[in-house]
Scaffold this motif. Structure first.
Motif, PDB file in Angstrom:
ATOM      1  N   THR A 219      32.336  25.160  34.012  1.00  0.00           N
ATOM      2  CA  THR A 219      32.646  24.540  35.300  1.00  0.00           C
ATOM      3  C   THR A 219      33.185  25.593  36.269  1.00  0.00           C
ATOM      4  N   ASN A 220      33.273  25.205  37.530  1.00  0.00           N
ATOM      5  CA  ASN A 220      33.773  26.126  38.564  1.00  0.00           C
ATOM      6  C   ASN A 220      35.184  26.613  38.220  1.00  0.00           C
ATOM      7  N   ASP A 221      36.058  25.690  37.828  1.00  0.00           N
ATOM      8  CA  ASP A 221      37.453  26.078  37.543  1.00  0.00           C
ATOM      9  C   ASP A 221      37.561  26.947  36.292  1.00  0.00           C
ATOM     10  N   GLU A 222      36.727  26.668  35.306  1.00  0.00           N
ATOM     11  CA  GLU A 222      36.760  27.499  34.091  1.00  0.00           C
ATOM     12  C   GLU A 222      36.418  28.949  34.422  1.00  0.00           C
ATOM     13  N   LEU A 223      35.382  29.131  35.232  1.00  0.00           N
ATOM     14  CA  LEU A 223      34.969  30.495  35.577  1.00  0.00           C
ATOM     15  C   LEU A 223      35.990  31.179  36.472  1.00  0.00           C
ATOM     16  N   ARG A 224      36.563  30.391  37.399  1.00  0.00           N
ATOM     17  CA  ARG A 224      37.584  30.961  38.299  1.00  0.00           C
ATOM     18  C   ARG A 224      38.783  31.462  37.483  1.00  0.00           C
ATOM     19  N   GLN A 225      39.197  30.668  36.496  1.00  0.00           N
ATOM     20  CA  GLN A 225      40.331  31.054  35.646  1.00  0.00           C
ATOM     21  C   GLN A 225      40.024  32.340  34.864  1.00  0.00           C
ATOM     22  N   ARG A 226      38.839  32.391  34.292  1.00  0.00           N
ATOM     23  CA  ARG A 226      38.445  33.595  33.540  1.00  0.00           C
ATOM     24  C   ARG A 226      38.446  34.820  34.451  1.00  0.00           C
ATOM     25  N   PHE A 227      37.988  34.603  35.679  1.00  0.00           N
ATOM     26  CA  PHE A 227      37.926  35.718  36.629  1.00  0.00           C
ATOM     27  C   PHE A 227      39.329  36.242  36.948  1.00  0.00           C
ATOM     28  N   VAL A 228      40.250  35.325  37.226  1.00  0.00           N
ATOM     29  CA  VAL A 228      41.629  35.744  37.523  1.00  0.00           C
ATOM     30  C   VAL A 228      42.184  36.520  36.327  1.00  0.00           C
ATOM     31  N   ASP A 229      41.976  35.980  35.127  1.00  0.00           N
ATOM     32  CA  ASP A 229      42.508  36.633  33.927  1.00  0.00           C
ATOM     33  C   ASP A 229      41.899  38.021  33.701  1.00  0.00           C
ATOM     34  N   MET A 230      40.659  38.185  34.096  1.00  0.00           N
ATOM     35  CA  MET A 230      40.017  39.496  33.941  1.00  0.00           C
ATOM     36  C   MET A 230      40.503  40.488  35.006  1.00  0.00           C
ATOM     37  N   MET A 231      40.717  39.995  36.230  1.00  0.00           N
ATOM     38  CA  MET A 231      40.983  40.913  37.340  1.00  0.00           C
ATOM     39  C   MET A 231      42.429  41.377  37.428  1.00  0.00           C
ATOM     40  N   VAL A 232      43.373  40.561  37.032  1.00  0.00           N
ATOM     41  CA  VAL A 232      44.781  40.943  37.197  1.00  0.00           C
ATOM     42  C   VAL A 232      45.086  42.282  36.494  1.00  0.00           C
ATOM     43  N   PRO A 233      44.681  42.449  35.228  1.00  0.00           N
ATOM     44  CA  PRO A 233      44.943  43.749  34.587  1.00  0.00           C
ATOM     45  C   PRO A 233      44.224  44.902  35.297  1.00  0.00           C
ATOM     46  N   GLN A 234      43.048  44.640  35.844  1.00  0.00           N
ATOM     47  CA  GLN A 234      42.321  45.710  36.550  1.00  0.00           C
ATOM     48  C   GLN A 234      43.077  46.112  37.818  1.00  0.00           C
ATOM     49  N   ALA A 235      43.634  45.115  38.526  1.00  0.00           N
ATOM     50  CA  ALA A 235      44.427  45.409  39.728  1.00  0.00           C
ATOM     51  C   ALA A 235      45.659  46.217  39.342  1.00  0.00           C
ATOM     52  N   GLU A 236      46.279  45.839  38.233  1.00  0.00           N
ATOM     53  CA  GLU A 236      47.460  46.577  37.761  1.00  0.00           C
ATOM     54  C   GLU A 236      47.089  48.028  37.448  1.00  0.00           C
ATOM     55  N   PHE A 237      45.952  48.201  36.811  1.00  0.00           N
ATOM     56  CA  PHE A 237      45.485  49.548  36.477  1.00  0.00           C
ATOM     57  C   PHE A 237      45.309  50.393  37.745  1.00  0.00           C
ATOM     58  N   LEU A 238      44.807  49.749  38.801  1.00  0.00           N
ATOM     59  CA  LEU A 238      44.604  50.468  40.069  1.00  0.00           C
ATOM     60  C   LEU A 238      45.919  50.680  40.823  1.00  0.00           C
ATOM     61  N   GLY A 239      46.954  49.971  40.408  1.00  0.00           N
ATOM     62  CA  GLY A 239      48.224  50.044  41.121  1.00  0.00           C
ATOM     63  C   GLY A 239      48.223  49.204  42.386  1.00  0.00           C
ATOM     64  N   LEU A 240      47.391  48.161  42.407  1.00  0.00           N
ATOM     65  CA  LEU A 240      47.324  47.271  43.571  1.00  0.00           C
ATOM     66  C   LEU A 240      48.065  45.974  43.265  1.00  0.00           C
ATOM     67  N   THR A 241      48.542  45.320  44.334  1.00  0.00           N
ATOM     68  CA  THR A 241      49.270  44.062  44.176  1.00  0.00           C
ATOM     69  C   THR A 241      48.360  42.891  44.518  1.00  0.00           C
TER      70      THR A 241
END
Ligand code: ACO
Length: 311
Positions: A219-241
């Motif tokens: 579903t839309n929400d399932e994919l959105r949740q997975r996306f957030v969970d995938m991207m947060v560590p990547q943003a942290e790695f880049l040093g972005l907020t």
């Protein structure tokens, strides 16, 4: 025993057997696929425009060459997808007319402007990241031509995402002004990217039936949740907020809680009133009109060849 066509169709869906163009299918299944695949094709084609804006301004020859080929890949994806939609009995002319008249939808994300070079990094990283999250499961979608088109599209999208991340990494490891550019682009693209997954499940009219027919696998929400969970560590790695003050790890659900998406903004963009909707369509129509001579020449050539072969 004599099974009805509908029973056979349902049996194939249940057993994960692909539905092919010549198979019987319910009218509504066909309609839903034409809708989704043509919207997807239009998104790829319109998606060339925000990035196309930066081809002449890419900061180096290498970046220019990469961006050029990425935009060309998107043209290819669009053509693949129009072909897949055509197998359902709708003509490409009809689909393109619907796009140009404003009748057909395409992804909301491509109605936002690309203000700095960092936006090209953010699009590759976030928008293509969201595209992969949404499209990898479509490799298992129930309609054969759509599923097969997704295999190559996803391979190319993964490359696009890596190049976007690499642009972001270069900026984040650069001068303070470059890092600031990266953060500003992240701020601009984060929320519109979350909107790409479509409305919340309870406000998504198509999800339930599309899940039953295995057109959509999540579903839309399932994919959105997975996306957030995938991207947060990547943003942290880049040093972005991440521009979301409500973002918080939730131990119980083993994922992030995130703030409310501005659905009013989403529907406003979908209805044609986003920052660049009119500009995007006008650019497409102009390109189509200016390309008329190419189509005419190709037709004339094909006719001449057919005549020669008949002689
Ligand atoms: N932008 C514009 N319209 C949207 C968006 C969006 N981000 N999300 C949903 N909508 C539209 C739907 O098309 C639908 O409109 P319609 O019924 O008039 O056709 C309406 O909003 C309600 O949404 P849903 O019921 O959730 O629609 P659906 O089940 O089709 O789900 C989704 C939407 C998730 C986008 C689905 O169609 C899909 O997975 N499509 C394939 C992927 C795709 O098109 N990606 C394009 C962007 S990625 C890229 O091109 C790089």
């Amino acid at each position: 025993i004599d099974k009805s066509l509908e029973e056979l169709f349902e049996e194939k869906i249940a057993n994960e057997i692909r539905i092919e163009p010549k198979d019987w299918m319910p009218d509504q299944y066909r309609k839903t696929l034409v809708r989704q695949i043509s919207q997807h094709a239009h998104s790829e084609i319109v998606g060339m425009l925000p990035e196309g804006n930066w081809i002449t301004r890419a900061p180096s020859l290498k970046r220019k060459a990469i961006l050029l080929s990425k935009v060309q890949d998107e043209a290819g994806h669009g053509l693949y997808l129009y072909s897949a939609a055509e197998t359902l009995g709708t003509s490409r002319d009809q689909m393109i007319n619907d796009l140009h008249s404003g009748k057909a939808k395409y992804s909301s994300i491509f109605n936002y402007p690309t203000l700095s070079w960092a936006d090209i990094g953010a699009i590759g990283w976030l928008v293509d990241g969201a595209a992969i999250m949404n499209q990898v499961p479509l490799i298992r979608t129930s309609y054969g031509p759509y599923a097969r088109a997704m295999v190559r599209v996803c391979k190319e999208e993964s490359f696009h995402q890596r190049q976007g991340f690499e642009i972001m990494m270069t900026l984040c490891n650069g001068a303070p002004a470059q890092k600031k550019m990266a953060q500003e682009a992240f701020n601009r693209w984060w929320w519109p990217t979350l909107m790409m997954f479509g409305p919340k499940d309870e406000e998504s009219p198509n999800t339930e039936q599309s899940m039953r027919w295995k057109i959509k696998r999540f579903t839309n929400d399932e994919l959105r949740q997975r996306f957030v969970d995938m991207m947060v560590p990547q943003a942290e790695f880049l040093g972005l907020t991440v521009p979301d003050k409500d973002l918080k790890w939730n131990e119980v659900k083993n994922g992030y809680d995130y703030g409310d998406v501005d659905w009013e903004e989403f529907w406003n963009v979908v209805k044609g009133n986003g920052p660049c909707n009119k500009d995007r369509i006008n650019t497409r129509v102009k390109a189509h009109e200016e390309g008329a001579w190419v189509r005419e020449a190709a037709m004339a050539h094909a006719e001449k060849r057919a005549r020669r072969e008949a002689e």
